[in-house]
Design an enzyme around this catalytic site. Structure first.
Site, PDB file in Angstrom:
ATOM      1  N   ASP A 312       1.210  -0.914   0.212  1.00  0.00           N
ATOM      2  CA  ASP A 312      -0.163  -0.044   0.038  1.00  0.00           C
ATOM      3  C   ASP A 312       0.828   1.555  -0.217  1.00  0.00           C
ATOM      4  O   ASP A 312       0.712   2.604   0.429  1.00  0.00           O
ATOM      5  CB  ASP A 312      -1.183  -0.346   1.188  1.00  0.00           C
ATOM      6  CG  ASP A 312      -2.522   0.970   1.199  1.00  0.00           C
ATOM      7  OD1 ASP A 312      -2.211   0.918   0.269  1.00  0.00           O
ATOM      8  OD2 ASP A 312      -3.296   1.232   1.262  1.00  0.00           O
ATOM      9  N   HIS A 316       4.004  10.580  -0.148  1.00  0.00           N
ATOM     10  CA  HIS A 316       3.213  11.998  -0.468  1.00  0.00           C
ATOM     11  C   HIS A 316       4.468  13.058  -0.354  1.00  0.00           C
ATOM     12  O   HIS A 316       5.854  12.701   0.763  1.00  0.00           O
ATOM     13  CB  HIS A 316       2.263  11.713   0.931  1.00  0.00           C
ATOM     14  CG  HIS A 316       1.138  11.315   1.177  1.00  0.00           C
ATOM     15  ND1 HIS A 316      -0.162  11.321  -0.078  1.00  0.00           N
ATOM     16  CD2 HIS A 316       0.137  10.273   1.133  1.00  0.00           C
ATOM     17  CE1 HIS A 316      -1.391  10.926  -0.093  1.00  0.00           C
ATOM     18  NE2 HIS A 316      -0.859   9.964   0.894  1.00  0.00           N
TER      19      HIS A 316
END
Ligand code: DOR
Ligand code: ZN
Length: 435
Positions: A312, A316
């Protein structure tokens, strides 16, 4: 080009083998596996072969991450296809499947084709696009599944968002099944999770952060198990994080329903207790859960309820994370720590090494119908070699991923990828290997 890899512990879950062996790679394929292959090649030929001594190392079919977020198109400041693929090979992954929540969403063939083109230009890991279930992943209108499949999508998911409309999920499962496309569920009832920042429990109460209850995940898994049973189709459940989810999936499997499931390293490594630092690097969706959930996730891995470990990987930028907790983006940059964190399951006696490799290679290949995950002669020469003893310290500054958002910065790890070979070509080697 020929490569001869000698002396490693070769683990191939597809053939249930685990022995010291040599492997010869030729023309992008695995030519043969055996003992003392060096003496069987004629001395004239040997000069044309790159020979790499891997004594003491572990060699496995290339690791496959079936749940990666690359941010291209649209959010290249967080990650590009090339930077994500470089992070993948550095972490030991030869193949990654990327979720469609880019900007725009990968809900049509031109975006799927764009991802494939960018991936082949990067020429690092194999990149398999996952198409959206609904247009813009907004949960209203189904995408063109056949078109997506023809363009190269290997699965369908609205990951990042759930499919709240049960009728849409039913039709998606039926139609995808007729095309042999797996559907991957992001299981979250947004009415139950609304406004939540972390797991609902003791720590959310003392920290004063709104909680996301475990039932937000579990009611959706229960619903989707019923839909998969009713439609007699396969469903894969992404990022399982709770004990109740493990129990539901275990029970569904016992009843013969076609369910597969994955979890991610942070769910078997960290609990919500660590949120006391308020560090936004710990903010992830689904959230880090309780110690009882972590224990159940480990049990689910051990007994086969959870088929796969996926990263996953959710890169960011600092500007997305260095904010008040409420406003920070969710996600952990996971490609470069996944193997080491997963090896802890072996160190802790939860899984055998061959079982771990199956969950990181063979099982994801089977779930996504990829012709990968084996070292059999004739298979693509996608290979991961790691040193199971090498100690290292995580430094996000050294990540190839643009996403430096990892709660594992500064952690001491044991075990690291040394060599990543994709289609017979060396795409990554740890500088200390000296090849
Ligand atoms: O933490 C998460 N980050 N969970 C998701 O479901 C989406 C992902 C992202 O895309 O950043
Ligand atoms: Zn995801």
């Amino acid at each position: 080009m020929k490569i001869l890899l000698t002396g490693a512990r070769v683990i191939d879950p597809a053939r249930k083998t685990d022995t010291t062996a040599d492997i010869l790679l030729e023309d992008g394929k695995i030519a043969k596996t055996g003992t003392d292959l060096l003496s069987s090649v004629k001395s004239k030929e040997a000069v044309k072969i790159k020979i790499i001594d891997l004594d003491g190392m572990v060699l496995t079919p290339g690791l496959i991450d079936m749940h990666t977020h690359l941010r291209e198109p649209g959010l290249e400041y967080k990650e590009t296809i090339a930077s994500g693929a470089r992070a993948a090979v550095t972490g030991g992954f030869t193949s990654i499947a990327c979720m469609p929540n880019t900007d725009p969403v990968n809900d049509n063939r031109s975006i799927t084709e764009f991802i494939k083109r960018k991936a082949s230009e990067a020429a690092l890991a194999n990149v398999y696009p996952i198409g959206a279930i609904s247009r813009g992943s907004s949960g209203i209108q189904m995408t063109e599944f056949w078109d997506l499949k023809e363009a190269g999508a290997v699965a369908l998911s609205d990951d990042g968002k759930p499919v709240m409309d049960a009728a849409l999920m039913r039709h998606a499962l039926e139609y995808a099944h007729s095309l042999s496309l797996p559907v991957i569920a992001h299981s979250e009832d947004t009415n139950l999770s609304a406004g939540g920042q972390m797991n609902e429990g003791y720590y959310s109460t003392i920290l004063g952060l709104r909680g996301i209850p475990s039932i937000a995940e579990e009611v959706m898994i229960a619903r989707d198990i019923l839909i998969a049973e009713f439609t007699k189709t396969h469903l894969h459940i992404a990022h399982v994080s709770t004990a109740g989810s493990v129990r539901l999936i275990r029970n569904a499997k016992e009843r013969g329903i076609q369910i597969t499931a994955e979890t991610a390293p942070h769910y078997f490594t960290l609990t919500d207790e660590v949120l006391q630092t308020y560090s936004t690097s710990l903010k992830v969706n689904p959230p880090l859960r309780s110690a009882a959930d972590l224990k159940a996730i480990r049990e689910g891995l051990a007994d086969g309820t959870l088929d796969a470990i996926a990263t996953d990987h959710a890169p960011h930028a600092r500007t997305d994370k260095e904010l008040e907790f409420e406003y920070a983006a969710s996600g952990i940059s996971g490609l470069e720590t996944s193997l080491s964190l997963s090896l802890r399951l072996v160190q802790d006696g939860v899984l055998s090494l061959p079982d771990l490799i199956a969950k990181m290679s063979l099982n994801p290949a089977q779930i996504l119908h990829l012709p990968k995950g084996t070292l059999a002669a004739g298979a693509d020469a996608d290979i991961t070699v790691f040193d199971p003893h090498l100690k290292w310290t995580v430094d996000v500054g050294a990540f190839c991923s643009k996403g430096k958002n990892s709660p594992f910065h500064g952690w001491e790890m044991q075990g690291k990828a040394l060599l990543t070979i994709v289609g017979g070509e060396i795409k990554y080697s740890l500088p200390s290997l000296k090849i």
